[in-house]
Motif scaffolding. Structure first.
Motif, mmCIF file in Angstrom:
data_model
loop_
_atom_site.group_PDB
_atom_site.id
_atom_site.type_symbol
_atom_site.label_atom_id
_atom_site.label_comp_id
_atom_site.label_asym_id
_atom_site.label_seq_id
_atom_site.Cartn_x
_atom_site.Cartn_y
_atom_site.Cartn_z
ATOM 1 N N THR A 14 47.801 38.909 33.088
ATOM 2 C CA THR A 14 47.201 38.600 34.387
ATOM 3 C C THR A 14 45.920 39.415 34.527
ATOM 4 N N TYR A 16 41.875 40.033 36.303
ATOM 5 C CA TYR A 16 40.990 39.876 37.461
ATOM 6 C C TYR A 16 39.550 39.842 36.958
ATOM 7 N N GLN A 17 38.888 38.695 37.164
ATOM 8 C CA GLN A 17 37.515 38.535 36.719
ATOM 9 C C GLN A 17 36.571 39.051 37.800
ATOM 10 N N ASP A 61 46.299 36.886 44.095
ATOM 11 C CA ASP A 61 45.108 36.532 44.872
ATOM 12 C C ASP A 61 43.888 36.445 43.961
ATOM 13 N N LYS A 62 42.953 35.574 44.318
ATOM 14 C CA LYS A 62 41.698 35.484 43.583
ATOM 15 C C LYS A 62 40.927 36.789 43.764
ATOM 16 N N PRO A 63 40.193 37.211 42.723
ATOM 17 C CA PRO A 63 39.854 36.507 41.480
ATOM 18 C C PRO A 63 40.871 36.673 40.361
ATOM 19 N N GLY A 64 42.104 37.072 40.686
ATOM 20 C CA GLY A 64 43.119 37.239 39.656
ATOM 21 C C GLY A 64 43.754 35.922 39.271
ATOM 22 N N ARG A 65 44.249 35.847 38.051
ATOM 23 C CA ARG A 65 44.981 34.660 37.591
ATOM 24 C C ARG A 65 45.740 35.000 36.320
ATOM 25 N N SER A 107 49.837 28.629 42.726
ATOM 26 C CA SER A 107 50.485 29.338 43.831
ATOM 27 C C SER A 107 50.909 28.405 44.953
#
Length: 299
Positions: A14, A16-17, A61-65, A107
């Motif tokens: 996982t 985060y960008q 939550d964004k920017p995580g994926r 999600s």
């Protein structure tokens, strides 16, 4: 794969960008949660424990994926529509013939939304922040029940009172009309546990549920979770940095550092024969009782 595994994490990543770099919060995590057992994820702050839990729930939550890996659910998925399990009842989890990869759902996926509550529930780290201050505890508990169970509002209200009583909140009828800011930390945590257990989940994820509580309240919450686990026959994924809690509640231990799993094993093996230097350092950092011999003053 053994036939008693409820949840299996395989090489989970996982990230985060950010504008200037990628933060690898979870970087190749693998472990399993057996049925009816307690697995503790332990590590210092920032090791990726909570992000791992949120990845399982699909709450990144964004920017995580999730960029790679699998979150394999071996329990039987809920039927379409709302669940049929009455709140507060015990259940027997049935393992499915084919695992479901929760990591491939978004999600907002309807299938993942049906999994949350009846199959997997989560007790969040900050119960005061998890409840809305605009609505009473009772309104939020009733909403959680009716979201997953086909039941009238008055019956849901009665069941909610029973749940608050079950988790040890005194005068539950009165507390149903209280707001979160009117409850103590321990009472708010118990209410959060009631919400998480309202559909008798097969797996409860507890993200540092005792961190902000005093020692006495912490012990009561741990006793409550153990008793509820025995009643429901559920599995538990317990996240903490407190090795004292791990020693008291865990069957299996997963040690994380910098988003990676550095060691796993039964709780006795981890405490008495740790293999990884980081695990050894964690255990060495636990404060120990020291006896001070008081010498009488010279006459």
């Amino acid at each position: 794969m053994t036939n008693n595994i409820l949840l299996e994490i395989k090489d989970l990543h996982t990230h985060y960008q950010l504008d200037d770099r990628v933060v690898k919060s979870v970087d190749g995590v693998s472990f399993a949660v057996p049925m009816g057992r307690t697995v503790c994820i332990v590590g210092e702050s920032g090791s990726g424990k909570s992000v791992t839990a949120r990845s399982i729930m699909g709450l990144i939550d964004k920017p995580g994926r999730i960029v790679a890996g699998n979150v394999l659910w071996h329990g039987r998925p809920p039927a379409s529509g709302k669940g049929k399990i009455a709140p507060g009842s015990s259940r027997e989890t049935v393992l499915g013939e084919q695992a479901i990869d929760l990591a491939r759902f978004g999600s907002t996926s309807e299938q993942l939304r049906r999994m949350r509550g009846p199959e997997i529930s989560m007790v969040f780290q900050e119960p005061m922040a998890s409840f809305s201050p605009m609505y009473t505890i009772g309104d939020q508990l009733v909403e959680a029940i009716r979201l997953h169970v086909e039941i009238g509002k008055s019956d849901a209200w009665k069941m909610a009172i029973g749940l608050l009583d079950r988790v040890g909140i005194k005068r539950p009828e009165e507390r149903m009309r209280s707001y979160s800011f009117q409850l103590s930390g321990g009472m708010c945590q118990r209410a959060m546990i009631a919400v998480a257990l309202c559909c008798s989940p097969a797996l409860l994820i507890a993200d540092e549920p005792t961190t902000a509580l005093d020692v006495t309240t912490q012990a009561r919450i741990l006793d409550l979770l153990r008793s509820l686990q025995q009643e429901n026959g559920m599995s538990m994924l317990f996240i903490t940095h407190d090795l004292g809690v791990v020693a008291e509640i865990a069957d299996e231990v997963v040690v994380m550092r910098y988003g990676k799993v550095v060691e796993t094993g039964p709780v006795d093996a981890i405490f008495h024969d740790p293999k990884h230097p980081y695990t050894q350092q964690l255990l060495a950092a636990v404060p120990k009782m020291t006896r001070f011999d008081v010498q009488p003053e010279d006459a």
